[in-house]
Design an enzyme around this catalytic site. Structure first.
Site, PDB file in Angstrom:
ATOM      1  N   SER A 276       0.824  -1.207   0.000  1.00  0.00           N
ATOM      2  CA  SER A 276       0.000   0.000   0.000  1.00  0.00           C
ATOM      3  C   SER A 276       0.858   1.257   0.000  1.00  0.00           C
ATOM      4  O   SER A 276       1.475   1.551  -0.995  1.00  0.00           O
ATOM      5  CB  SER A 276      -1.040   0.030   1.115  1.00  0.00           C
ATOM      6  OG  SER A 276      -2.004   1.019   0.780  1.00  0.00           O
TER       7      SER A 276
ATOM      8  N   HIS B 216       4.028  14.376   5.925  1.00  0.00           N
ATOM      9  CA  HIS B 216       4.000  15.809   5.631  1.00  0.00           C
ATOM     10  C   HIS B 216       4.601  16.544   6.815  1.00  0.00           C
ATOM     11  O   HIS B 216       4.247  16.260   7.965  1.00  0.00           O
ATOM     12  CB  HIS B 216       2.557  16.270   5.396  1.00  0.00           C
ATOM     13  CG  HIS B 216       1.802  15.330   4.513  1.00  0.00           C
ATOM     14  ND1 HIS B 216       1.948  15.308   3.152  1.00  0.00           N
ATOM     15  CD2 HIS B 216       0.935  14.335   4.827  1.00  0.00           C
ATOM     16  CE1 HIS B 216       1.177  14.351   2.650  1.00  0.00           C
ATOM     17  NE2 HIS B 216       0.551  13.744   3.641  1.00  0.00           N
TER      18      HIS B 216
ATOM     19  N   CYS C  62      -1.900  -3.586   3.311  1.00  0.00           N
ATOM     20  CA  CYS C  62      -2.909  -4.620   3.104  1.00  0.00           C
ATOM     21  C   CYS C  62      -2.390  -5.925   3.688  1.00  0.00           C
ATOM     22  O   CYS C  62      -1.191  -6.187   3.693  1.00  0.00           O
ATOM     23  CB  CYS C  62      -3.184  -4.803   1.607  1.00  0.00           C
ATOM     24  SG  CYS C  62      -3.888  -3.341   0.845  1.00  0.00           S
TER      25      CYS C  62
END
Length: 159
Positions: free
Chosen positions: A101, A106, A121
């Site tokens: 995935s 940030h 996943c």
């Protein structure tokens, strides 16, 4: 304000479409026929406050890229791509695309603030411990003084 929301929605849609193309959705979701397991995953979300804002990990894309990619590989996850953007004069937004995935991070160095999400996943194997390893490696390196954490089970019988 609505233009900003439309732009944000559009950016999220682009990321979702890119992930869908890159990972072939058939691998992510399995039909719910008898005897076939549905996709299952773990999504770890963090808001980290009080991170030292003057370190390259918060201010420079190349340093944060190395940290994220190295953490994913050290956990045994499969890095299939990455993209990091350097803001001027400082700050970074980045993603590491995984076969399992993604990692998204940030930074706001001027506020000592970082948001991170690690999603994996568990379709063929349980990758929960690998996601936790990545999350804790990033947290340890970025040194927040205050942490907000959420863990979400996705898909399968856990939703």
């Amino acid at each position: 304000e609505s233009r900003k929301l439309s732009l944000l929605h559009g950016q999220c849609a682009i990321i979702t479409r890119l992930q869908a193309i890159a990972f072939r959705p058939a691998r992510w979701f399995v039909s719910n026929f008898e005897g076939i397991k549905r996709m299952d995953g773990i999504h770890l979300l963090g808001e980290w406050y009080g991170c030292p804002g003057d370190t390259p990990l918060l201010t420079r894309a190349d340093a944060l890229r190395r940290l994220c990619v190295d953490a994913a590989r050290a956990a045994g996850l499969s890095v299939v791509g990455e993209s990091f953007y350097q803001f001027e004069p400082q700050g970074v937004t980045g993603t590491v695309l995984l076969a399992e995935s993604h990692i998204a991070i940030h930074t706001w160095p001027e506020a000592g603030f970082v948001t991170v999400d690690v999603y994996v996943c568990n379709l063929h194997t349980d990758n929960t411990a690998k996601a936790e390893h990545v999350f804790h490696a990033l947290e340890s390196a970025l040194k927040p003084t205050e942490v907000r954490f959420h863990s979400i089970r996705r898909g399968g019988g856990h939703a």
